[in-house]
Design a protein around this motif. Structure first.
Motif, mmCIF file in Angstrom:
data_model
loop_
_atom_site.group_PDB
_atom_site.id
_atom_site.type_symbol
_atom_site.label_atom_id
_atom_site.label_comp_id
_atom_site.label_asym_id
_atom_site.label_seq_id
_atom_site.Cartn_x
_atom_site.Cartn_y
_atom_site.Cartn_z
ATOM 1 N N ALA A 30 49.559 49.600 40.081
ATOM 2 C CA ALA A 30 48.121 50.239 39.763
ATOM 3 C C ALA A 30 48.236 51.339 38.638
ATOM 4 C CB ALA A 30 47.621 51.051 40.871
ATOM 5 N N ALA A 31 47.439 51.154 37.670
ATOM 6 C CA ALA A 31 47.566 52.036 36.468
ATOM 7 C C ALA A 31 46.743 53.352 36.631
ATOM 8 C CB ALA A 31 47.203 51.314 35.459
ATOM 9 N N THR A 32 45.982 53.313 37.698
ATOM 10 C CA THR A 32 45.002 54.503 38.132
ATOM 11 C C THR A 32 45.149 54.666 39.802
ATOM 12 O OG1 THR A 32 43.103 53.080 38.476
ATOM 13 C CG2 THR A 32 43.419 53.831 36.203
ATOM 14 N N ILE A 33 44.667 55.973 39.743
ATOM 15 C CA ILE A 33 44.590 56.300 41.148
ATOM 16 C C ILE A 33 43.515 55.583 42.036
ATOM 17 C CG2 ILE A 33 44.079 58.333 42.766
ATOM 18 C CD1 ILE A 33 46.618 58.823 41.440
ATOM 19 N N ALA A 34 42.433 55.374 41.343
ATOM 20 C CA ALA A 34 41.246 54.559 41.923
ATOM 21 C C ALA A 34 41.896 53.133 42.238
ATOM 22 C CB ALA A 34 40.106 54.306 40.948
ATOM 23 N N ASP A 35 42.582 52.391 41.351
ATOM 24 C CA ASP A 35 43.134 51.408 41.686
ATOM 25 C C ASP A 35 44.083 51.047 42.741
ATOM 26 O OD1 ASP A 35 41.595 50.050 39.666
ATOM 27 O OD2 ASP A 35 43.313 50.025 37.948
ATOM 28 N N ALA A 36 44.765 52.122 42.825
ATOM 29 C CA ALA A 36 45.831 52.356 43.999
ATOM 30 C C ALA A 36 45.008 52.557 45.232
ATOM 31 C CB ALA A 36 46.744 53.635 43.730
ATOM 32 N N THR A 37 44.147 53.221 45.107
ATOM 33 C CA THR A 37 43.339 53.485 46.486
ATOM 34 C C THR A 37 42.736 52.063 47.038
ATOM 35 O OG1 THR A 37 42.826 55.755 45.827
ATOM 36 C CG2 THR A 37 41.723 54.854 47.648
ATOM 37 N N GLN A 38 42.263 51.541 46.164
ATOM 38 C CA GLN A 38 41.839 50.192 46.366
ATOM 39 C C GLN A 38 42.792 49.335 47.144
ATOM 40 O OE1 GLN A 38 39.799 48.230 43.414
ATOM 41 N NE2 GLN A 38 38.777 46.601 44.517
ATOM 42 N N ILE A 39 43.927 49.362 46.474
ATOM 43 C CA ILE A 39 44.906 48.454 47.094
ATOM 44 C C ILE A 39 45.355 48.830 48.437
ATOM 45 C CG2 ILE A 39 47.346 47.786 46.699
ATOM 46 C CD1 ILE A 39 46.946 48.120 43.632
ATOM 47 N N LEU A 40 45.540 50.206 48.662
ATOM 48 C CA LEU A 40 45.672 50.585 50.011
ATOM 49 C C LEU A 40 44.596 50.334 50.867
ATOM 50 C CD1 LEU A 40 47.051 54.274 48.980
ATOM 51 C CD2 LEU A 40 48.299 52.548 50.205
ATOM 52 N N GLU A 41 43.367 50.234 50.468
ATOM 53 C CA GLU A 41 42.481 49.908 51.542
ATOM 54 C C GLU A 41 42.337 48.330 51.986
ATOM 55 O OE1 GLU A 41 39.058 51.065 49.277
ATOM 56 O OE2 GLU A 41 39.001 53.260 50.305
ATOM 57 N N GLN A 42 42.981 47.663 50.989
ATOM 58 C CA GLN A 42 42.935 46.006 51.269
ATOM 59 C C GLN A 42 44.045 45.453 51.598
ATOM 60 O OE1 GLN A 42 41.509 44.749 47.400
ATOM 61 N NE2 GLN A 42 39.414 45.475 47.692
ATOM 62 N N GLU A 43 45.510 46.076 51.246
ATOM 63 C CA GLU A 43 46.661 45.538 51.665
ATOM 64 C C GLU A 43 47.300 46.383 52.596
ATOM 65 O OE1 GLU A 43 47.858 42.771 50.292
ATOM 66 O OE2 GLU A 43 46.488 42.328 48.633
ATOM 67 N N TRP A 44 48.254 45.778 53.304
ATOM 68 C CA TRP A 44 49.105 46.439 54.215
ATOM 69 C C TRP A 44 50.561 46.857 53.395
ATOM 70 C CZ3 TRP A 44 53.689 44.673 57.721
ATOM 71 C CH2 TRP A 44 53.747 45.675 58.665
#
Length: 499
Positions: A34-48
């Motif tokens: 993830a290149a941004t905090i928003a992208d990282a947060t989205q991944i955390l919400e969708q992935e384990w």
């Protein structure tokens, strides 16, 4: 059934940094980027996600600020910072606010980074197991107490029987271990001296588990790894509000180890200012947490270790004389591995067994030629370097036995001790230019032959020699495949190794 790779999320606004980390980690982990905090947060919400590796300098938030949010929402995720900045305030904030597992500084080594992430994966699994067991443990406190007591007894028995230190009957370590058993029962400070990688922490554990404090905590702190501010908070603890980020009281290592032993590794790296604070603990048996106006009594035994000559440091004014004499009531000196070559086969075998359990890859052991070559090398990194070499051999081995050709080039090039008189006169690259060139040539010949498992045709082809020319050089230097039939190497079938 294919095992699922642990998921690592890398957060970095630099694309090249993301690509580099992904390329290095792809074989061992399921890497998300993830290149941004928003992208990282989205991944955390969708992935384990099990591990987050976040750059400290991000455009939207700092890495610590982001990981603090992660800690609130996904507390089970192992949080790590990677940064080219080593500001002590950042490190303290990362540890206290975000509860990070590691603060990794750039430039980092790929092998060390992979090992750190694998350890973090293991920690994640242990946390899950701990959560699953906590309810069960509450229901059976009596059984748990008995189990813990039994394990402590087994651990103590290990250190009482052989000090936990692998050695042979004729080892120089025997005198050291006898000295440890003699001083361990007496409640005095011990200073362990020796080169890096010689096993000073293992000796400290032997002192503790042979002492009257054996059933109390044994706590380790590496004094050379932390700046003064962080080291003080780790050892003495702090009160809420003592500094920015101190949001709650924290008990220091000296209090956690009360009644037991504190092992201060790399004590020679402590600054003169901090030495005064340590002296008070040794003299008065009391500490004062950061931000507190009251002192607290602690009852701990101090074992310190250093790879420096502290008497020279005292003479140079870099180490306090009064602290030195408080620490060095008893001195224990650990010899380097080059002075205990007879222990190398036993040590290498013990390290191999440990590595087999750790990596899950099985081999029958070393052949005799490999162990003989390992005994010729000086091992400047001592047991730590030997551990690394054993791991390297196990990982790169494609057969069922660890052979000499798997050794690193620096080990194979070691000047042999038992070869022909010509080699003895050339060892060490001393003498005239002709002597030195011949010594180097002999070592290159030996290394090449071992790598090709003494196949003279292949060795000659690589070196640009005819087979007759190679034969003449081998005769000249007295180089032949090692005769292992007379070696007494525990656990090694020397006849099979020579076949």
């Amino acid at each position: 059934m294919t095992a699922t790779l642990p998921t690592v999320l890398i957060v970095d606004d630099e694309v090249r940094g993301l690509e580099t980390l992904q390329r290095i980690l792809d074989d061992d982990f399921d890497v998300k980027t993830a290149a941004t905090i928003a992208d990282a947060t989205q991944i955390l919400e969708q992935e384990w996600v099990q591990i987050i590796l976040c750059d400290q300098r991000m455009p939207e938030l700092t890495g610590v600020e982001f990981l603090k949010q992660v800690r609130d929402q996904w507390p089970e995720v192992i949080r790590m910072i990677i940064s080219g900045y080593t500001d002590s305030a950042d490190i303290i904030s990362a540890v206290n606010d975000a509860g990070i597992y590691q603060y990794i500084t750039k430039p980092w080594q790929p092998d060390n980074l992979i090992l750190t992430l694998k350890n973090a994966t293991r920690l994640f699994e242990l946390q899950r197991q701990n959560e699953a067991l906590s309810i069960e443990l509450k229901m059976i406190p009596g059984q748990v107490d008995a189990a813990v007591s039994n394990k402590k007894q087994q651990l103590r028995k290990t250190y009482q029987e052989d000090d936990g230190i692998v050695r042979t009957d004729a080892s120089p370590m025997n005198g050291v271990c006898e000295h440890i058993r003699q001083v361990a029962p007496f409640d005095v400070s011990v200073l362990i001296m020796g080169e890096s990688g010689t096993g000073k922490e293992l000796a400290a554990r032997a002192v503790h588990y042979n002492s009257l404090r054996w059933d109390k905590p044994f706590v380790v702190e590496n004094c050379g790894a932390l700046p003064d501010e962080l080291l003080e908070s780790e050892l003495f603890g702090y009160k809420r509000g003592a500094f920015t980020g101190a949001v709650e009281d924290r008990v220091g290592i000296f209090e956690r180890a009360n009644g037991g032993t504190v092992f201060l590794d790399e004590i020679g790296e402590v600054s003169p200012a901090f030495q005064v604070k340590l002296l008070r603990v040794l003299q008065e048996g009391e500490i004062r947490p950061l931000g507190s106006s009251r002192t607290r009594k602690v009852d701990v035994r101090i074992i310190a270790a250093t790879n420096k000559d502290l008497e020279e440091e005292v003479a140079a004014g870099r180490f306090r004389e009064d602290l030195y004499y408080r620490l060095a009531t008893v001195n224990v000196i650990i010899p380097p591995l080059r002075e205990r070559r007879e222990d190398i086969p036993a040590l290498a075998t013990a390290l191999l067994n440990h590595t087999i359990r750790s990596l899950g890859k099985t081999v029958s052991g070393f052949n005799g030629e490999a162990l003989a070559c390992m005994q010729e090398y000086r091992w400047p990194g001592n047991v730590r370097e030997l551990q690394n070499e054993v791991s390297h051999m196990l990982v790169t081995c494609q057969g069922n036995e660890l052979t000499a050709d798997l050794l690193s080039a620096r080990v194979l090039r070691a000047a042999p001790k038992e070869e022909a008189p010509v080699m003895e006169s050339l060892a060490g690259l001393n003498g005239t230019l002709k002597d030195r060139v011949e010594a180097l040539e002999a070592r290159i010949l030996k290394e090449t032959l071992i790598r090709h498992r003494w196949n003279k045709s292949r060795a000659a082809n690589e070196l640009g020699l005819s087979r007759v020319g190679l034969r003449n050089k081998l005769d000249r230097y007295g180089l032949e495949k090692l005769d292992l039939s007379g070696l007494d190497i525990p656990g090694i079938n020397t006849e099979a190794a020579d076949s």
